[in-house]
Design a protein around this motif. Structure first.
Motif, PDB file in Angstrom:
ATOM      1  N   PRO A 226      11.000  -3.588  -2.119  1.00 33.94           N
ATOM      2  CA  PRO A 226      11.174  -3.201  -3.527  1.00 33.94           C
ATOM      3  C   PRO A 226      11.580  -1.733  -3.677  1.00 33.94           C
ATOM      4  CG  PRO A 226       9.068  -4.317  -3.176  1.00 33.94           C
ATOM      5  CD  PRO A 226       9.630  -4.025  -1.833  1.00 33.94           C
ATOM      6  N   GLU A 227      12.318  -1.458  -4.747  1.00 36.67           N
ATOM      7  CA  GLU A 227      12.761  -0.081  -4.998  1.00 36.67           C
ATOM      8  C   GLU A 227      11.591   0.831  -5.345  1.00 36.67           C
ATOM      9  OE1 GLU A 227      16.028  -2.884  -6.428  1.00 36.67           O
ATOM     10  OE2 GLU A 227      13.845  -2.806  -6.458  1.00 36.67           O
ATOM     11  N   MET A 228      10.531   0.244  -5.923  1.00 38.26           N
ATOM     12  CA  MET A 228       9.378   1.043  -6.338  1.00 38.26           C
ATOM     13  C   MET A 228       8.120   0.553  -5.628  1.00 38.26           C
ATOM     14  SD  MET A 228      10.016  -1.711  -8.274  1.00 38.26           S
ATOM     15  CE  MET A 228      11.169  -1.199  -9.518  1.00 38.26           C
ATOM     16  N   LYS A 229       7.153   1.449  -5.464  1.00 43.56           N
ATOM     17  CA  LYS A 229       5.906   1.066  -4.768  1.00 43.56           C
ATOM     18  C   LYS A 229       4.942   0.382  -5.713  1.00 43.56           C
ATOM     19  CE  LYS A 229       2.345   2.722  -1.613  1.00 43.56           C
ATOM     20  NZ  LYS A 229       2.363   1.445  -0.910  1.00 43.56           N
ATOM     21  N   GLU A 230       4.936   0.818  -6.971  1.00 39.25           N
ATOM     22  CA  GLU A 230       4.046   0.174  -7.938  1.00 39.25           C
ATOM     23  C   GLU A 230       4.668   0.151  -9.317  1.00 39.25           C
ATOM     24  OE1 GLU A 230       0.987   3.442  -9.538  1.00 39.25           O
ATOM     25  OE2 GLU A 230       0.558   2.793  -7.486  1.00 39.25           O
ATOM     26  N   ILE A 231       4.142  -0.725 -10.162  1.00 38.44           N
ATOM     27  CA  ILE A 231       4.637  -0.868 -11.530  1.00 38.44           C
ATOM     28  C   ILE A 231       3.490  -0.536 -12.475  1.00 38.44           C
ATOM     29  CG2 ILE A 231       5.535  -2.471 -13.240  1.00 38.44           C
ATOM     30  CD1 ILE A 231       6.837  -3.997 -10.957  1.00 38.44           C
ATOM     31  N   ALA A 232       3.659   0.538 -13.224  1.00 36.90           N
ATOM     32  CA  ALA A 232       2.604   0.989 -14.134  1.00 36.90           C
ATOM     33  C   ALA A 232       2.351  -0.063 -15.209  1.00 36.90           C
ATOM     34  CB  ALA A 232       2.998   2.317 -14.760  1.00 36.90           C
ATOM     35  N   GLY A 233       1.091  -0.322 -15.446  1.00 39.96           N
ATOM     36  CA  GLY A 233       0.720  -1.250 -16.508  1.00 39.96           C
ATOM     37  C   GLY A 233       0.922  -2.713 -16.176  1.00 39.96           C
ATOM     38  N   GLY A 234       1.077  -3.027 -14.897  1.00 40.72           N
ATOM     39  CA  GLY A 234       1.324  -4.404 -14.476  1.00 40.72           C
ATOM     40  C   GLY A 234       0.216  -5.354 -14.881  1.00 40.72           C
ATOM     41  N   ARG A 235      -1.016  -5.002 -14.525  1.00 39.78           N
ATOM     42  CA  ARG A 235      -2.152  -5.872 -14.840  1.00 39.78           C
ATOM     43  C   ARG A 235      -2.350  -5.995 -16.352  1.00 39.78           C
ATOM     44  NH1 ARG A 235      -7.899  -4.613 -12.120  1.00 39.78           N
ATOM     45  NH2 ARG A 235      -6.706  -5.025 -10.226  1.00 39.78           N
TER      46      ARG A 235
END
Length: 488
Positions: free
Chosen positions: A250-259
């Motif tokens: 993936p281009e990003m390590k994490e997605i803010a606000g996912g949960r």
């Protein structure tokens, strides 16, 4: 153009085999069935006809072509006639496995009607943190859980993919990003992987079980299948996770606000309804019956599933009415499944499968080959030929009767024909390479989140990992459990 050409090739193959001199040892009825098999293979590989239409055409050909062939069971008798030919063409409809497939479609319809499948997916994903790799892992866990309670691969992926797409849009992630493609491809591949480990997860497994019941008068219980296949699926799941997250990083390590986003979707569908609770109880009780078959009771999988469907449809006690159960019900799949079993049964009864098997055994020198060598050679054949099939059910209907005949024809001491048939059925589910190799792959591809080459390059590596695992299991676990050979 390809479909039209496929239809011409199928008809040419049918006529060529019908008009050729009857080979020695092959009954006339067997020659007719080989001609019909050739047509079926070409039609299914090229999708020259819709699968449901092809099944009706094949059934009609069986009736009218076999009617003018002598009965293989009575070589000196007159032609079979339409009555006996009709019985053979419809023999698949009397198989208990067909009832199980139809019942599985009802369960999938109930899941969709109540929204329970969507709730299960959202509950699991709501527990996952914002790390992109963990989100992928969450999607795989959902795929595994749904494999137990939704006995339809297409239905599972059809439920999961819209959730994944909603997930991607809510996070404002580019639809054509590597993360989006990673998520959707992994969901489809996980569904295929757990078709191997869970008997009721896919219709093609029922094909093998149906032929085993017909030919040997015995069956493989849900638990026996699970013990044989689940460890393989578990290791394959680990392989899929590492292959996919490395090859489509993936281009990003994490997605803010996912949960939080998933939690909002979960809140939007509200609390569990009474129908959802009732369906959950019915499915869990049914799963209990499946897993304790031949241990705590002798009720077979088909019987308990039909009883569960009856409960689901009973007014007030159930979760849906008949009209709701029929929305999008895949009757074409059920007809294809039944006619596929009819073709296989006819191949066996007319000795066409036996004749073809002897040809394969002698030409490939399998008479005294070890169980390991036979498994590897037939597995390689199935992996390659699957590239031409868009349906594992069609592939199983075509190949399992021939595989049973090959295993019966070899002279390897102590070979476990039933166990080996089950292991080769696992390989039928290896539709990892092309988007057109399985309906679940096509559902994933229709999202336009990835290019076909992404699916192919990752699918080739997944298939290689499956082949390596196949060798390891064929040298260790499966022989230890007695699936490949019996003590002599």
């Amino acid at each position: 153009m390809v479909k039209r050409a496929g239809l011409f090739v199928a008809l040419a193959a049918l006529l060529a085999i019908l008009w050729m001199p009857t080979p020695q040892g092959l009954p006339p009825a067997g020659q007719v069935m080989l001609a019909i098999l050739a047509l079926a293979v070409v039609v299914w590989m090229t999708e020259a006809l819709d699968y449901a239409v092809s099944s009706v055409v094949i059934g009609a050909l069986m009736i009218f072509l076999l009617a003018y062939a002598p009965d293989s069971a009575k070589p000196l008798a007159a032609d079979m006639g339409t009555g006996a030919a009709l019985g053979l063409a419809l023999s698949g409809f009397s198989n208990s496995a067909v009832a199980l497939v139809a019942a599985a479609c009802f369960i999938a319809a109930a899941m969709t009607a109540t929204g329970l499948d969507r709730r299960i997916a959202l509950v699991v994903l709501s527990k996952v943190d914002a790390d992109t790799n963990h989100i992928v892992l969450g999607a795989m866990v959902v795929g595994l859980l749904l494999s137990f309670v939704v006995p339809s691969t297409t239905a599972r992926v059809a439920c999961l993919v819209p959730i994944m797409m909603g997930f991607i849009l809510a996070f404002k992630v580019d639809k054509r990003s590597r993360f989006a493609g990673l998520l959707v491809i992994t969901a489809a591949q996980t569904a295929s992987v757990w078709n191997i480990g869970i008997k009721t997860a896919a219709a093609q497994n029922m094909v093998a079980v149906g032929f085993i019941e017909k030919q040997f008068g015995t069956s493989i219980s849900w638990t026996e299948w699970f013990i044989a296949g689940a460890p393989f699926s578990a290791f394959m799941s680990i392989a899929v996770y590492f292959i996919m997250t490395r090859m489509m990083k993936p281009e990003m390590k994490e997605i803010a606000g996912g949960r939080a986003t998933i939690q909002l979707q979960l809140e939007a569908i509200g609390k569990m309804t009474l129908k959802e609770w009732k369906l959950l109880v019915i499915v869990l009780v049914l799963l209990g019956f499946w897993s304790t078959e031949k241990v705590l009771h002798n009720f077979d999988t088909s019987s308990t599933t039909i009883a569960a469907i009856a409960l689901m449809l009973v007014p007030r006690l159930g979760v849906m009415d008949w009209k709701a159960s029929q929305r999008g019900f895949p009757w074409g799949t059920v007809v294809l499944f039944a006619v596929g079993i009819s073709v296989g049964t006819a191949l066996l009864k007319t000795n066409a499968a036996g004749w073809l098997a002897n040809l394969i055994v002698h030409n490939l020198g399998l008479q005294q080959a070890s169980a390991f060598a036979i498994l590897m050679l037939l597995s390689l054949f199935l992996i390659v030929i699957h590239l031409g099939f868009a349906s594992a059910t069609a592939l199983a209907s075509t190949m399992i009767p021939i595989i049973i005949s090959v295993l019966t024809a070899v002279q390897t001491p102590g070979i476990n024909v039933i166990g080996m048939t089950m292991l080769l059925q696992f390989v039928v589910s290896f539709g990892f390479i092309l988007p057109v190799n399985a309906p679940q792959n096509m559902i994933a591809y229709s999202t336009d989140t990835f290019d076909a080459r992404d699916f192919i390059r990752t699918g080739l590596v997944i298939t290689l990992a499956a082949a390596v695992l196949l060798v390891i299991f064929a040298l260790t676990y499966w022989p230890w459990m007695g699936y490949m050979s019996k003590a002599v």
